[in-house]
Design a protein around this motif. Structure first.
Motif, mmCIF file in Angstrom:
data_model
loop_
_atom_site.group_PDB
_atom_site.id
_atom_site.type_symbol
_atom_site.label_atom_id
_atom_site.label_comp_id
_atom_site.label_asym_id
_atom_site.label_seq_id
_atom_site.Cartn_x
_atom_site.Cartn_y
_atom_site.Cartn_z
ATOM 1 N N GLU A 1 -4.639 -3.086 -6.004
ATOM 2 C CA GLU A 1 -4.058 -4.283 -5.399
ATOM 3 C C GLU A 1 -3.120 -3.925 -4.242
ATOM 4 N N LEU A 2 -2.441 -2.791 -4.353
ATOM 5 C CA LEU A 2 -1.417 -2.413 -3.378
ATOM 6 C C LEU A 2 -1.928 -1.492 -2.277
ATOM 7 N N CYS A 3 -3.109 -0.936 -2.445
ATOM 8 C CA CYS A 3 -3.567 0.114 -1.531
ATOM 9 C C CYS A 3 -3.814 -0.412 -0.124
ATOM 10 N N ASP A 4 -3.716 0.506 0.832
ATOM 11 C CA ASP A 4 -3.995 0.207 2.239
ATOM 12 C C ASP A 4 -4.422 1.504 2.913
ATOM 13 N N GLY A 5 -5.697 1.581 3.272
ATOM 14 C CA GLY A 5 -6.208 2.782 3.913
ATOM 15 C C GLY A 5 -5.635 3.030 5.286
ATOM 16 N N GLY A 6 -4.858 2.079 5.818
ATOM 17 C CA GLY A 6 -4.218 2.273 7.114
ATOM 18 C C GLY A 6 -2.972 3.126 7.040
ATOM 19 N N SER A 7 -2.441 3.336 5.849
ATOM 20 C CA SER A 7 -1.254 4.175 5.706
ATOM 21 C C SER A 7 -1.596 5.607 6.073
ATOM 22 N N GLU A 8 -0.653 6.289 6.738
ATOM 23 C CA GLU A 8 -0.944 7.636 7.235
ATOM 24 C C GLU A 8 -0.014 8.708 6.684
ATOM 25 N N SER A 9 0.842 8.354 5.733
ATOM 26 C CA SER A 9 1.655 9.378 5.081
ATOM 27 C C SER A 9 2.061 8.885 3.697
ATOM 28 N N PRO A 10 2.270 9.815 2.755
ATOM 29 C CA PRO A 10 2.670 9.402 1.412
ATOM 30 C C PRO A 10 3.951 8.582 1.385
ATOM 31 N N ARG A 11 4.938 8.971 2.185
ATOM 32 C CA ARG A 11 6.205 8.237 2.166
ATOM 33 C C ARG A 11 6.062 6.822 2.719
#
Length: 203
Positions: A91-101
């Motif tokens: 539900e929370l995921c977003d493949g646009g994120s580019e770093s763990p933080r």
């Protein structure tokens, strides 16, 4: 008597029941396939870190599996360990994120009741590229940036200040988050919430 379990200092071995679909090969070495590894990591990882793993798996730039792949893997273990965490991560995921933080900041905000920001958005002034921002609340023109340690480099710091000045000159409000902010995540939430409310009142 033969032993198949790895026994080394600071190494925790385990045995798994796997199907053929759970195994991938790389360089002649048998490895767990990414969807199955994702399932197993859900057993121990806290939600924020597990969402960061999920984002990396689904990365728009370098995808390692699809959301359908993760759903299919999860369906085999519904009700087992990590099941609720896997559901919430999807539900929370977003493949646009580019770093763990970046992923972890987003989880903190959303779990506190704030809307999910867009991830890694290019900002332009007309046709001129200005910046690629970590997270953006588009309607409020609020940017949330995670600054890792490399931002402490003097040259990078100078570039950051120019970039921030450019964004602010275009009407964006910038909230910066650092590693130390994770010592008190309620403060991160309060800071972003205040800026969002102020931006909404100013529209």
């Amino acid at each position: 008597m033969s032993q198949t379990r790895i026994r080394r200092p600071e190494v925790q071995g385990s045995r798994l029941l796997v199907s053929d679909d759970d195994v991938a090969e790389s360089g002649g070495i048998a490895l767990l396939a990414v969807p199955r590894l994702w399932v197993d990591l859900s057993h121990e990882q806290p939600l924020g870190r597990f969402v960061a793993i999920t984002d990396a798996v689904l990365s728009r730039r370098h995808p390692r599996a699809s959301l359908d792949d993760l759903r299919a893997a999860d369906a085999r273990f519904v009700g087992g360990r990590g099941s609720q965490r896997r559901r919430r991560a999807r539900e929370l995921c977003d493949g646009g994120s580019e770093s763990p933080r970046e992923s972890m900041v987003r989880v903190v905000l959303v779990e506190a009741g704030l809307p999910a920001p867009e991830c890694n958005v290019d900002v332009f002034d007309g046709d001129r590229f200005v910046a690629r921002v970590d997270m953006l609340y588009r309607d409020e023109k609020v940017v949330v940036e995670y600054d890792g340690d490399y931002h402490r480099d003097p040259d990078q710091w100078s570039r950051d200040q120019i970039r921030r000045a450019e964004l602010e000159s275009l009407g964006y409000r910038v909230v910066t988050v650092t590693r130390r902010d994770f010592d008190d995540t309620t403060a991160i939430v309060a800071r972003v919430r205040r800026v969002l409310l102020s931006a909404a009142r100013g529209r």
